[in-house]
Design a protein around this motif. Structure first.
Motif, PDB file in Angstrom:
ATOM      1  N   GLN A 136       8.762  -0.521   1.130  1.00 43.32           N
ATOM      2  CA  GLN A 136       7.768   0.443   1.280  1.00 43.32           C
ATOM      3  C   GLN A 136       8.322   1.785   1.817  1.00 43.32           C
ATOM      4  O   GLN A 136       9.664   1.601   2.779  1.00 43.32           O
ATOM      5  N   SER A 166       2.128   4.000   4.446  1.00 43.36           N
ATOM      6  CA  SER A 166       3.156   3.636   3.592  1.00 43.36           C
ATOM      7  C   SER A 166       2.746   3.336   2.296  1.00 43.36           C
ATOM      8  O   SER A 166       1.640   2.911   1.825  1.00 43.36           O
ATOM      9  N   THR A 167       3.745   3.609   1.134  1.00 45.71           N
ATOM     10  CA  THR A 167       3.516   3.308  -0.143  1.00 45.71           C
ATOM     11  C   THR A 167       4.539   2.497  -0.639  1.00 45.71           C
ATOM     12  O   THR A 167       5.728   2.478  -0.272  1.00 45.71           O
ATOM     13  N   LYS A 168       4.025   1.949  -1.917  1.00 45.95           N
ATOM     14  CA  LYS A 168       4.968   0.947  -2.502  1.00 45.95           C
ATOM     15  C   LYS A 168       4.658   1.191  -4.002  1.00 45.95           C
ATOM     16  O   LYS A 168       3.552   1.035  -4.325  1.00 45.95           O
TER      17      LYS A 168
END
Length: 894
Positions: A31, A65-67
């Motif tokens: 992430q 957060s990004t994934k």
């Protein structure tokens, strides 16, 4: 203005490490932290008092957060807290796709407190936490980032309460100088852009309202305003256009009148044609209806004729089949009524049985149409088949009864089948079973024809074979006893007069228990095999005792290798229904009743071997008990119930015989107390040690309980008898007790270390020994120093009632009395101690106990004298006594 925590690179790197290390990444798909900012977490309500622990704000860090996963991107809101060491660690994680509400708390005057609502929380009754920012800029920065993520990745916005989105958009424009819009590269997935102004980094994905949408809204609002200003002119214009349209419509209608008239004329002519056609169709319909009725009547008559023809053919076929069922082949009829049962003709008998069974089943209702069941021909043929069945079952049963008896009579008449003088013969039933196996299929068919007919056959087989088995067991047991040479040991073990027989008791009698083991080794597998063979041969629906190739096959009693297959009768494949797993209890009960008849009486020969072994050496009951338990633990099949009963009876008989031996030994012990006076070690103490050592040699694993019970009973009687003997002369009671308890411990020291039951009695004897020693030593001390300790006892009695300084003025306790007593008791103390030693030695018969007893005596006397000196020093402080150290040195020199 203070720098925002969102610009803290160290904080972002710490969040990145905590997210990836705390389970935020699987494999290489990690992430990426887009934004991290410090907040304060609370559950309190603004403006209201609450519990301190509840309202206390806690420092937290919120991270977005990004994934990326393929073409998809997921966004998360991570909550991180500080550990005790000040290190960030993950606390909670929320998916932004479940964000349903963003609410700014109205009770907070600063507007920096807001709440995030998620629709997937398990408990909606618990208020979500409230997050408080340092200032409005930090709040707007976080919320704009969250809303941009929702719009770009999820294509929707959560519900916003307490704040104006337009206001936030304006703030974003004012505080963002450079905006790099989101782009979707070839590899897929959104890329968050970074906007900066005055070292202020804000992460956004798109404006909340695009430029094109804003222009459309302005155009629409401009049109809306214009309409309001020219409403009257617009209305007049619409009226004029409406009047013009109506005039044009009326003119067009007037111009089309000739066309309308022509159409009406065409419709009238068409209506006349339709009426004529309807009249013709009515006529044709009546004719067709009459024709259809004629056709139906013809078809009905034709169908009845065809059905009658088909039925006649089917009846002929069914009657042919029925006649075939009712026909009795002549060869089968001859075999069933008068055929021979020799081995050469058994194939014809089996075929006839199979045909008869099938014929009877074929005439039953499930296999025969119910309409045929009451036909006269069927009833007559069924009665004829029943007569054939009854005749055949009667003839076959008579033959088999006589056949079983002749087989057994032939074997009994031949002495070579049995054990003879000088030769033990292992029973061999291989030939008997081979001959019986010839008729196994016949018995199967007899059971299917008449279940009740097997009862007399089973009884006849049991009676015949019982004679053979009992004869084999009797001859084997007799020769086994005759060929076993063993010296007979007397049962007198613990009697005082049995000392001369000590050498006889050590004679080796192991061949006695080996003979018993051989008896079980030969006959128990034989009886189990016979039970299994009988159960299968006589068609009992019970599970096999031992599967083919099981462990019991290694103990087959036959001499040929073919005996391994004795249980495989070749009958299990005749009827698959006979091998079903569901076996009834009634069938098993009937089998055990038959096995009782088959094996009853054979237990007498086993019991004779047990009694014979008991007479030679009663202690061999221990070995035989262990051998019997091992065989008993191996017999678990229900069909071998009689074998288990036989082993249970043998175990009970062995236990009873051993119990008789223990009872007799107890009587021998009890007879010792009848003597007038006994000194020294009683005879049964060392003899019990010899007996216990030999009993331990005979234990074979599983006889521990039997021996422990014997130990308990014998030692209990020994201790009770010892106490009674000691009380016959109270003067020497403690001497008798301490000498015998010491002898008991010395003789059983090694065994007590390995036998828990003897260890318990060892400790009991040790306690009794110590008590007897204490009593005897105290008696000797008080006899030799009577005046000294009497004076001390008088002083001790007065200490609890009067003051210590008044005791010297009491009668007989003055200082003068103390000096006289001290002079008479301690003037020649070395001679008194020597006299005490001689008194201790005088009546002691076990010299080896004297050193330890004398040490105990000196220690006890020194303790008592020490207490006396302390008491005198307290009551008579001016008087001096012989010091304790000098008394200790004097005792040490004696």
């Amino acid at each position: 203005m203070a720098r925002s925590s969102a610009d803290d690179d160290e904080l972002r790197r710490a969040c990145q490490n905590a997210v990836n290390d705390g389970g935020g990444a699987k494999g290489g798909n990690k992430q990426k932290v887009v934004l991290s900012i410090r907040v304060a977490k609370s559950h309190g309500i603004w403006g209201k008092s609450g519990k301190l622990a509840r309202n206390m704000a806690k420092p937290r860090v919120l991270a977005i957060s990004t994934k990326s996963k393929g073409q998809r991107t997921k966004a998360f809101l991570r909550v991180l807290k500080y550990s005790s060491g000040g290190v960030l660690e993950p606390a909670k994680m929320y998916k932004l796709k479940h964000l349903s509400k963003v609410e700014v708390i109205s009770n907070d005057p600063s507007g920096c407190t807001f709440m995030l609502g998620f629709d997937n929380l398990r408990s909606q009754s618990v208020a979500p936490p409230q997050w408080t920012m340092r200032n409005i800029a930090d709040r707007n920065r976080l919320l704009i980032c969250i809303l941009n993520m929702c719009k770009e990745i999820l294509s929707r916005l959560p519900k916003v309460i307490g704040i104006d989105i337009v206001e936030m958009a304006l703030w974003a424009k004012e505080n963002t100088s450079t905006v790099t819009n989101q782009a979707k590269p070839q590899d897929g997935g959104p890329v968050a852009s970074v906007v900066t102004e005055n070292d202020l980094t804000v992460t956004v994905e798109k404006e909340l309202v695009s430029q094109a949408e804003e222009e459309d809204m302005e155009a629409l609002l401009g049109t809306y305003v214009m309409g309001i200003g020219e409403a009257e002119a617009f209305s007049e214009r619409l009226k004029r256009e409406l009047l013009a349209l109506e005039a044009a419509n009326v003119h067009a209608i007037l111009e089309s009148e000739p066309l309308v008239e022509e159409v009406l004329r065409g419709l009238e002519s068409a209506s006349i044609c339709v009426d004529d056609m309807d009249e013709w169709l009515g006529i044709f319909n009546v004719k067709l209806r009459h024709m259809r009725e004629d056709i139906e009547s013809i078809e009905t008559r034709n169908n009845k004729l065809e059905m009658q023809s088909v039925n006649n053919k089917a009846v002929i076929v069914e009657l042919d089949k029925l006649l075939e069922r009712l026909r009795v082949p002549s060869e089968y009829a001859a075999c069933l009524t008068g055929g021979s049962f020799d081995e050469a003709h058994m194939h014809q008998n089996i075929d006839a049985c199979e045909w008869l069974t099938g014929a009877l089943c074929g005439l039953e209702v499930p296999n025969l149409d119910p309409s045929y069941a009451n036909m006269r021909a069927v009833k007559e043929k069924r009665a004829e088949l029943e007569k054939l069945k009854t005749s055949f079952v009667r003839r076959a049963s008579e033959f088999l009864r006589s056949y079983f008896a002749s087989l057994v009579d032939f074997m009994i008449s031949d002495k070579s089948y049995f054990s003879q003088r000088g030769q033990l013969k292992r029973p061999d039933h291989a030939d008997l079973r081979y001959k019986c196996r010839t008729y196994a299929r016949l018995l199967q068919h007899l059971k299917s024809l008449d279940k009740n007919g097997l009862g007399p056959l089973r009884k006849a087989y049991c009676c015949s074979l019982n004679l053979l088995l009992r004869r084999e067991a009797r001859e084997f047991a007799n020769e086994l006893r005759a060929s076993t040479k063993a010296s007979r040991n007397p049962t007198v073990w613990l009697e005082a007069s049995a000392g001369s027989n000590q050498s006889v008791n050590n004679a080796d009698t192991s061949n006695v228990s080996e003979a018993y083991a051989k008896m079980l080794t030969i006959f128990i597998p034989l009886l189990v095999d016979e039970s299994s063979f009988f159960a299968h041969f006589m068609c009992f629906e019970v599970p096999a005792l031992v599967p083919p190739g099981g462990p019991a096959n290694g103990n087959k009693t036959g001499s040929n290798d073919d005996d391994v297959d004795d249980d495989d009768l070749g009958i299990m494949d005749i009827d698959d229904n006979d091998s079903k797993a569901g076996k009834t209890i009634g069938e098993l009960g009937t089998l055990n009743e038959c096995l009782q008849d088959l094996l009853n009486g054979i237990q007498e020969d086993f019991a004779a071997v047990v009694d014979w072994a008991y007479k030679i050496d009663p202690l061999r009951c221990i070995s035989m008990h262990g051998i019997t338990e091992r065989y008993l633990s191996g017999q678990k099949a229900d069909a071998a119930g009689f074998v288990r009963l036989l082993l249970d009876d043998l175990e009970s008989r062995i236990s009873m015989q051993f119990g008789r031996f223990v009872e007799e030994a107890c009587h021998q012990i009890e007879r010792n107390e009848r003597n007038v006076r006994q000194m020294g070690v009683l005879s049964f103490i060392p003899r019990f040690a010899i007996l216990a050592a030999r009993m331990e040699q005979y234990i074979q694993g599983q006889s521990r309980d039997l021996v422990d019970q014997a130990y308990t009973k014998l030692v209990s009687i020994m201790f009770v008898t010892l106490e009674k003997i000691a009380q016959t002369d109270p003067k020497y009671a403690d001497i008798v007790l301490l000498e015998n308890y010491a002898a008991f411990q010395n003789s059983l020291y090694d065994l007590a270390n390995v036998v828990p039951t003897l260890a318990k009695f060892y400790h009991q004897a040790s306690e009794s020994y110590e008590q007897a020693c204490t009593r005897h030593i105290n008696m000797i001390i008080y006899i030799q120093f009577e005046r000294l300790f009497q004076f001390a006892r008088k002083v001790e009695d007065l200490v609890y009632t009067i003051a210590p300084e008044e005791i010297p003025f009491q009668l007989g306790l003055s200082k003068m009395d103390l000096r006289k007593m001290s002079k008479s008791s301690l003037s020649g103390v070395d001679k008194s101690i020597s006299a005490m030693y001689r008194r201790l030695q005088k009546n002691l018969t076990s010299e080896e106990l004297l050193p330890s007893l004398w040490d105990k005596c000196k220690k006890e006397f020194l303790d008592k004298y020490d207490s006396f000196v302390q008491l005198i020093a307290k009551i008579y402080p001016s008087e001096t006594m012989l010091p304790v150290a000098e008394m200790r040195d004097l005792l040490a020199s004696m």
